[in-house]
Each structure stands twice: as C-alpha cells, then as structure tokens.
Design an enzyme around this catalytic site. Sequence first.
Site, PDB file in Angstrom:
ATOM      1  CB  CYS A 241      78.120  30.664 106.084  1.00 33.78           C
ATOM      2  SG  CYS A 241      79.461  31.589 107.050  1.00 33.78           S
TER       3      CYS A 241
ATOM      4  CB  CYS B 268      69.806  34.996 104.161  1.00 30.33           C
ATOM      5  SG  CYS B 268      69.194  33.659 103.187  1.00 30.33           S
TER       6      CYS B 268
ATOM      7  CB  CYS C  23      78.157  34.390 109.781  1.00 34.22           C
ATOM      8  SG  CYS C  23      77.679  34.634 108.066  1.00 34.22           S
TER       9      CYS C  23
END
Length: 138
Positions: free
Chosen positions: A8, A87, A80
């Site tokens: 997340c 990322c 999310c």
Amino acid sequence: MKNILVLCTGNSCRSQMAHGFLNQQLGDQAAIYSAGIETHGLNPGAVATMQRAGLDITSHTSNHVDEYAGIDWDFIITVCDHAYENCPFIPAPNAQRLHHNFYDPSKFEGSEKDTRAAFDKARDEIKAYVTDFASTHF
C-alpha cells in the site's frame, strides 16, 4: 510455504488489515509481509477496527518495500491504486501480481461514529477479498 507481500502507500491501514486477515486465514501456509512505498506508522483507526473484528495487529510495524529486497515472492498484492501505479520495480519473476483498490478510510472526514463505520466498511471489504484469495489460491 508461500511468501505474500501486501503493498500500500504508507503501510498504515489497508495493507495492515489485509496482513492481519491473511495471517488469520492462512496460518502456517504462508509468510505474510506488508509494506508501503512510504512508511506512515500504524493507523489507530485500523488497529481499532481490527480489534472490533477480534484481531490484534498492534505488533505490526510499518515497513518500506525496500526492506524486503531479495525475498522470493509468490504473490504481490497491491491494495491501493497509488502504490500500484508508483511502486518501484520488485524483481519477482515468479510472483503472481494482484491488485484491488480499496477505499482509504484514513482519508474519511466526519463524526467519530461515521469514521468508525468507514473503517469497518473497508475492513469488511478487505476481509472478503482475503477470504476469496485464500480459497482460490490455497
């Protein structure tokens, strides 16, 4: 034993709830890790909503994804859109990557009662997702 990473943005709320439910449902079948692309500490609302569900996540820590470099992941689950889109690359050629954008109750503004309801709603949606994941993949 399978290695599962739940990812997340801040590793404070949604990933922590998923981590708790995965531990509960998979037990010794998997090693569960949660991380964020940032670290925000445990969200008190997430801790409280999990306690209302009978799970104690107070021993969890907020970790950065880079802390887990070198683990051979079987599953990487982003919870999310922000983490999914931002990322850093995680080298895991054999990992199954799954994504579900859960509402972030930490962003909710309202009364204490309504805030509690927002956390409980997100928790219940995450639990349902984890239950489906566990029954499908284990």
